[in-house]
Design an enzyme around this catalytic site. Structure first.
Site, PDB file in Angstrom:
ATOM      1  N   GLN A  71       1.085  -0.779  -0.082  1.00 46.26           N
ATOM      2  CA  GLN A  71      -0.539  -0.093  -0.181  1.00 46.26           C
ATOM      3  C   GLN A  71       1.323   1.515   0.421  1.00 46.26           C
ATOM      4  OE1 GLN A  71      -2.988  -1.600   3.082  1.00 46.26           O
ATOM      5  NE2 GLN A  71      -3.560  -0.356   2.617  1.00 46.26           N
ATOM      6  N   HIS A  72       0.206   2.299  -0.589  1.00 42.97           N
ATOM      7  CA  HIS A  72       0.690   4.321  -0.031  1.00 42.97           C
ATOM      8  C   HIS A  72       1.751   4.451  -1.352  1.00 42.97           C
ATOM      9  CE1 HIS A  72      -1.563   2.886   3.865  1.00 42.97           C
ATOM     10  NE2 HIS A  72      -0.311   2.450   4.321  1.00 42.97           N
ATOM     11  N   ASP A 226      -2.103  -4.942   0.174  1.00 47.46           N
ATOM     12  CA  ASP A 226      -2.060  -6.355   0.772  1.00 47.46           C
ATOM     13  C   ASP A 226      -2.937  -6.602   1.728  1.00 47.46           C
ATOM     14  OD1 ASP A 226      -0.583  -4.577   2.019  1.00 47.46           O
ATOM     15  OD2 ASP A 226       0.898  -4.797   1.605  1.00 47.46           O
TER      16      ASP A 226
END
Length: 462
Positions: A71-72, A226
């Site tokens: 992520q991110h 995830d």
């Protein structure tokens, strides 16, 4: 029977699993490494995906595929769809100051929690975009679109046909800090706040089982972040909390209500099914056991036996395991501390027990934080490397005060992505049977947590 594929493009590697769409049985799998570092060019992910697909025997007999990803991470694209600069990953901390600035500029944590359900920290995409705007303004000016790692891989698989064809899903969008899980809408004003007035294209947010493209004859699902993919792979539903014991500890719950914690302890993410996935992350989990085993000069299996040889509560010996600072609570400069060390507790067994209980008590605090945000917790799904410890499995239900389910070790993220692909293909979310799952129960030991809370309060105030 049709086959489906799931991809886990994580920080360290890319894993591909091919499963039977009806039963979920594993057919074959492959993996490839990612480069090290907190700044990676997306082409490395593409190369690793190609290598992992080849190692898994290709996609010729695969009907649908979905990508789960870290992520991110900030992926910036120019007008032609070319990568502007290497992606900054979730674990790149240069954006910590930018995150603090964003929190202040909007009016504090409550304002962010109300707006998008999360409060910016260094890992979130908005924080990285602010860093880009302040430190690399030329790159910020060239950024015509911004997306996330799993979005970019799905877009690449579909042929990279224009910035307008970029697609993401709710779970990954909810970790950007400019998409709201409670409302299901982008907050373009917060995107522009992060980029100091710039307003790039962002991916369309697809539905949980939507076909978002094709890679040849293979249908592409929307994918997921995830943690959401892992929850899907575990078959987690309302009432379940997943505790993942990797290098760090992650506590997530599938919830019917969104979270909005102004302290930032709980991140109010979305899940991959249309529900919500409030999350708490700690820095110290499996590494606590690694450190204890190294100090005692024993293996992890021997550490487990030592821990089980000592009584619950270790006769008052407590380890507060902030070995490399801590994220939850937010004490980046804290150190670990030991309390109740006496001649009686100066044994290897007591030390091993205190290490296991200290790690689990920190995660139990995470469960309490989820409960405070409206999550319902009936059982705990225990996964990750440290979940294989016999001591962890037997002590966890006593510390958590709830039954603990230990699934068979496997690739939960890639498995969840494959389950989503089967959903896309068949129109219904399949209820694949979990192989090798065992449930562990124990009498609760509230005194262990009470003692931990007592001494942790002294550490938190340092």
């Amino acid at each position: 029977m049709p086959f489906v594929a799931g991809v886990d493009s994580s920080t360290q590697s890319c894993k591909v699993v091919v499963r039977d769409a009806e039963t979920g049985a594993l057919v074959r799998e492959g993996r490839a490494a990612h480069p090290e570092g907190t700044e990676v060019h997306p082409r490395a992910w593409g190369a690793a995906l190609d290598e992992a697909v080849a190692a898994a025997g290709g996609l010729d007999d695969v009907a649908a595929l979905s990508v789960g990803g870290q992520q991110h991470g900030m992926v910036c694209l120019d007008d032609a769809g070319e990568v502007v600069r290497p992606a900054l990953l979730w674990n790149d901390t240069r954006s910590a100051g930018a995150a603090a600035d964003l929190v202040t500029e909007l009016g504090g944590g409550q304002a962010w929690a109300d707006a998008v359900g999360i409060v910016p920290v260094a890992s979130f995409t908005a924080s990285k975009l602010r860093w880009l705007a302040d430190h690399e303004p030329d790159h910020a000016d060239r950024t015509a679109a911004v997306c996330l790692p799993h979005d970019w891989l799905t877009w690449r698989l579909a042929g990279s046909r224009g910035l307008e064809s970029l697609v993401t899903d709710r779970s990954d969008a909810s970790g950007t800090a400019y998409w709201s899980a409670p409302t299901g809408e982008y907050r373009r004003d917060l995107l522009e706040l992060a980029l100091r007035g710039r307003s790039p294209v962002v991916p369309r947010v697809a539905g949980p089982a939507e076909v978002v493209g094709r890679a040849g004859d293979v249908l592409l699902g929307p994918g997921a972040g995830d943690n959401a993919a892992a929850a899907l792979g575990l078959g987690a539903g309302p009432g379940d909390v997943a505790v993942s014991l990797g290098t760090s500890g992650v506590v997530t719950a599938v919830s019917d209500v969104p979270a909005g914690d102004p302290t930032g302890t709980v991140a109010g993410f979305a899940d991959a099914t249309g529900r919500f996935l409030p999350l708490v992350c700690t820095l110290n989990a499996a590494r606590v056991l690694d450190a204890a085993a190294a100090m005692l000069r024993v293996s992890l299996d021997e550490l487990a036996e030592l821990a089980l040889s000592a009584p619950a509560g270790a006769d008052g010996l407590v380890l507060v395991p902030y070995l490399e600072g801590e994220r939850t609570p937010d004490l980046p400069h804290a150190t670990g501390s030991v309390h109740g060390l006496t001649l009686r507790t100066s044994t290897a067994g007591h030390w091993a027990r205190a290490a296991v209980e200290g790690m689990l008590c920190g995660l139990a605090d995470g469960i309490d934080a989820l409960l405070a945000q409206g999550a319902v917790v009936e059982r705990v799904l225990l996964v990750g490397g440290a979940a294989r410890s016999r001591a962890v499995q037997e002590i966890a239900p006593a510390v958590f005060g709830r039954p603990v389910v230990v699934p068979e070790p496997g690739e939960a993220v890639a498995g969840g992505a494959a389950r989503q692909a089967a959903w896309v293909l068949g129109g219904e979310l399949p209820s694949w049977a979990a192989a090798g799952t065992r449930t562990v129960e124990a009498d609760p030991t509230p005194a262990v947590r009470e003692r931990y809370a007592e001494v942790r309060g002294r550490t938190d105030g340092q």
